[in-house]
Every structure is written in C-alpha cells, then in structure tokens.
Motif scaffolding. Sequence first.
Motif, PDB file in Angstrom:
ATOM      1  N   SER A   1      31.055  56.444  -0.504  1.00 51.43           N
ATOM      2  CA  SER A   1      32.471  56.416  -0.834  1.00 51.43           C
ATOM      3  C   SER A   1      33.284  56.640   0.432  1.00 51.43           C
ATOM      4  CB  SER A   1      32.787  57.478  -1.882  1.00 51.43           C
ATOM      5  OG  SER A   1      32.444  58.743  -1.388  1.00 51.43           O
TER       6      SER A   1
ATOM      7  N   ALA B   1      33.654  67.040   0.852  1.00 49.92           N
ATOM      8  CA  ALA B   1      32.320  67.606   0.572  1.00 49.92           C
ATOM      9  C   ALA B   1      31.780  68.324   1.808  1.00 49.92           C
ATOM     10  CB  ALA B   1      31.367  66.487   0.148  1.00 49.92           C
TER      11      ALA B   1
ATOM     12  N   SER C   1      30.858  77.064   2.275  1.00 56.28           N
ATOM     13  CA  SER C   1      29.727  77.715   1.611  1.00 56.28           C
ATOM     14  C   SER C   1      28.958  78.589   2.595  1.00 56.28           C
ATOM     15  CB  SER C   1      28.810  76.645   1.022  1.00 56.28           C
ATOM     16  OG  SER C   1      27.627  77.226   0.534  1.00 56.28           O
TER      17      SER C   1
ATOM     18  N   LEU D   1      34.449  81.377  -1.847  1.00 54.83           N
ATOM     19  CA  LEU D   1      33.745  80.725  -2.967  1.00 54.83           C
ATOM     20  C   LEU D   1      34.711  79.968  -3.873  1.00 54.83           C
ATOM     21  CD1 LEU D   1      31.057  83.370  -4.005  1.00 54.83           C
ATOM     22  CD2 LEU D   1      30.645  81.037  -3.207  1.00 54.83           C
TER      23      LEU D   1
ATOM     24  N   GLN E   1      35.640  76.866  -2.122  1.00 57.38           N
ATOM     25  CA  GLN E   1      34.499  75.940  -2.152  1.00 57.38           C
ATOM     26  C   GLN E   1      34.418  75.218  -3.491  1.00 57.38           C
ATOM     27  OE1 GLN E   1      30.707  77.788  -1.799  1.00 57.38           O
ATOM     28  NE2 GLN E   1      29.619  75.849  -1.590  1.00 57.38           N
ATOM     29  N   ASP E   2      34.590  75.953  -4.595  1.00 58.84           N
ATOM     30  CA  ASP E   2      34.575  75.308  -5.917  1.00 58.84           C
ATOM     31  C   ASP E   2      35.708  74.295  -6.026  1.00 58.84           C
ATOM     32  OD1 ASP E   2      32.331  76.527  -6.947  1.00 58.84           O
ATOM     33  OD2 ASP E   2      33.420  78.199  -7.838  1.00 58.84           O
TER      34      ASP E   2
ATOM     35  N   ALA F   1      34.812  71.249  -4.008  1.00 59.03           N
ATOM     36  CA  ALA F   1      33.766  70.464  -4.690  1.00 59.03           C
ATOM     37  C   ALA F   1      34.384  69.616  -5.798  1.00 59.03           C
ATOM     38  CB  ALA F   1      32.701  71.406  -5.275  1.00 59.03           C
ATOM     39  N   ASP F   2      35.308  70.218  -6.557  1.00 62.00           N
ATOM     40  CA  ASP F   2      35.991  69.467  -7.623  1.00 62.00           C
ATOM     41  C   ASP F   2      36.810  68.312  -7.025  1.00 62.00           C
ATOM     42  OD1 ASP F   2      35.378  70.010 -10.181  1.00 62.00           O
ATOM     43  OD2 ASP F   2      37.045  71.367 -10.564  1.00 62.00           O
TER      44      ASP F   2
ATOM     45  N   SER G   1      36.274  66.770  -4.196  1.00 61.78           N
ATOM     46  CA  SER G   1      35.405  65.701  -3.679  1.00 61.78           C
ATOM     47  C   SER G   1      34.873  64.853  -4.833  1.00 61.78           C
ATOM     48  CB  SER G   1      34.261  66.260  -2.819  1.00 61.78           C
ATOM     49  OG  SER G   1      33.503  67.172  -3.543  1.00 61.78           O
ATOM     50  N   LEU G   2      34.633  65.469  -5.998  1.00 66.33           N
ATOM     51  CA  LEU G   2      34.225  64.691  -7.179  1.00 66.33           C
ATOM     52  C   LEU G   2      35.353  63.757  -7.624  1.00 66.33           C
ATOM     53  CD1 LEU G   2      32.407  67.478  -9.216  1.00 66.33           C
ATOM     54  CD2 LEU G   2      31.356  65.400  -8.329  1.00 66.33           C
ATOM     55  N   ALA G   3      36.582  64.299  -7.613  1.00 66.97           N
ATOM     56  CA  ALA G   3      37.737  63.468  -7.984  1.00 66.97           C
ATOM     57  C   ALA G   3      37.891  62.308  -7.001  1.00 66.97           C
ATOM     58  CB  ALA G   3      39.005  64.313  -8.015  1.00 66.97           C
TER      59      ALA G   3
ATOM     60  N   ILE H   1      35.487  60.903  -5.263  1.00 65.48           N
ATOM     61  CA  ILE H   1      34.371  59.958  -5.440  1.00 65.48           C
ATOM     62  C   ILE H   1      34.696  58.936  -6.534  1.00 65.48           C
ATOM     63  CG2 ILE H   1      32.025  59.796  -6.411  1.00 65.48           C
ATOM     64  CD1 ILE H   1      31.349  62.323  -4.791  1.00 65.48           C
ATOM     65  N   VAL H   2      35.331  59.390  -7.610  1.00 67.70           N
ATOM     66  CA  VAL H   2      35.561  58.467  -8.730  1.00 67.70           C
ATOM     67  C   VAL H   2      36.800  57.595  -8.537  1.00 67.70           C
ATOM     68  CG1 VAL H   2      34.379  59.941 -10.385  1.00 67.70           C
ATOM     69  CG2 VAL H   2      36.855  60.135 -10.140  1.00 67.70           C
TER      70      VAL H   2
END
Lengths: 235, 105
Positions: free
Chosen positions: B2, B10, B17, B32, B35-36, B39-40, B42-44, B46-47
């Motif tokens: 991507s 990411a 981390s 932390l 980081q969460d 991570a969320d 980076s997922l958003a 990606i899509v």
Amino acid sequence: MQGHYRVVTAPDAELTTNSFLNENSDIIPQLRMREDALEVLVKYVGVLDALATKDYEADVDKASIQLAGSLGKLATTSKALPDKQAEAGGIIATFIDVVGREIVREKRVNALKRVMDMSQKSIGDLANLIVGGNLRITEASDIWLGRIIDHANAIRPPFSTSSRLAFDERIAEQLQEARAVKESLASISAAVTRIPQAHQEIRDALEKKSSNLDSPKALVQQAQQADNFYRDLNQ
Amino acid sequence: MSHELAEKTAGLASRVSNLAITHTDDDSRNLLEIQDRLADLSLAAIVRDLDEEAVAYQKAIKGLNDAIDFIGEADGQIANVAKAITLASKAADLAEKALTSAAKA
C-alpha cells in the motif's frame, strides 16, 4: 482476528453498544468484495466451459444467468468500499452482453474467441484487484497480530501458573489463525496470478486447427481452486 | 504494497512500541495508547486509496518523518521521551486529518 484485535486495543472506557467498532479500519468489506470478484471469475470461466460443450446453448444460458447474479452481487458489495475499487463492478459488465449476442450470430468456437478477446484485459484487471486486496489483508493481519502480541506480553500471567497455560493457549490460537490466513492468501494470489496467462494461452490455442474445446476446463479448475481457498479462509 | 502513509504509520507504531517497552509508568502508558492509535490509523490507511498530492497527505508524511527521525532506532530509554510522545501524537493527529480529508473528498 480483527475482532480480537479490537478487544485488546480498546481504550479504557465504559462498554456501550458501539464498543469495539471502527468502521474506518474495517478490512471485512475488502475481503467480501474480493470473494465476490473471485466468484465472478469462477462464473465467467463457467460460461467459457459451457461454450466448449456440445450441447452448449442450454448450458450457456444457465452459466450466463449465474454470472449475471455474481456481477450484481459484486456491484453491490463494491459500492460499500470507499475508494476507486468501487469501479470493479464495471470491469466485466460487458461479459453478459457479449455472450448473449455471439451465441446467436456465430458458431461456438468463434463465440468463444470473441468472448475471450473482449475479456482478456478484464480478466487481468480482476486478477490484479484480487491479488492487490490480498496484500492489503496480509498487511492488516500483520498489524493485528503485532498489537495482540504486544498487549499479551504486557499482561501475561507468571510462569508456572495455571492461568498462564490458558492464556498462552488463547494466544497460540491467534498465532495459528494468523499463519493460516497468510498461507491461504498467498495460495489464492498464486492461483489467481496464473489465470490471465492461462486465459491467453487457451485463446491462442483456439487458432490452431487441431485445438479442442476442452481447454477452458483447465481455467475452471484454477479459478475453483482459488475460490475454495477463500471459502476456507472464511471458516 | 500500500502507499507511504500506511507504511510510515505502521513504521512509527513499531518504533513507539520499542519505546513503550523500555519506559515505565505514565510514559509507557502514553506510548502504548499512541501505538494503538497509530495501528488503527495504519489499518484505516491500508483500506483506502489516498491522494498522495493532497496537502493533508503531505503534512501527515512530514509529521511521521519528524517523529520517526527523532525516535530513530532507539530500543532503550531516551533522554527526551516527552518530545518523542509529542511528535508521535502530532503525527497521529496529522495522519487522522489526512484520512478524514480523503473521506470527505
């Protein structure tokens, strides 16, 4: 795995009916859309297979109806996606028209050639769409797993306690699931990547006088193989 | 693969981390949480297909680069962890803004 990721990374807040939801980063629509795209591919090669049979007319009608149903499903699913992939439904929308016209006007070998010529680029686009989506899902699963492991390490019970065993078993299940997802996606991508080339080779073979019409069956097998992997993934 | 925003978000999450593991108390908890969040995001990312020429996208990449450069490859305690937290948090804000802008476009 996505569900478990949402739970372990949830903020410290009261539970509500909307807890553990995050539509912005939801990968599930991506997976459903690719499943539908693959189904279209399977149904398309089903049409080719029907064209290659002796009593083709009834089979082609049946296969075309199934393909139309899959195209409609793909169009509906892809509308839920937020980006350019929503155009995917249009990539192969001409299949049905082409098949319908050519059956009436031409003998079946010519129909097969015309359908395959018009579909070659779409087959490639569809394969790229599926493989590209698989890469995204693989990236996402790496992130889910990384966060699950980090959170697990932060709260893991001490060694030689019964709770440690139960805890580690749950994590082992997550690791196993992650490995299965990645292996399945890699297998699907490998199978789908071969389809456009196989499609072209079969089309080229139709120019030879000695060619028989059994060759689309090879495509059917490849597409069905990939489809089976997706079904395994959903279980 | 991507686009750059997903990869850098990411990448920063991974660096944060490493810091969270080696720091304690509030610093660790703050890291932390960031980081969460990363991570969320980076997922958003990606899509979505994002416009790499968009101003919000460019600002997000710069913010991520600033945070990544500051944290570097640190895998132990660093002197100015407060600045690392500020930069990582700001980078997350900019990434979220880029994603929100793309959703509205």
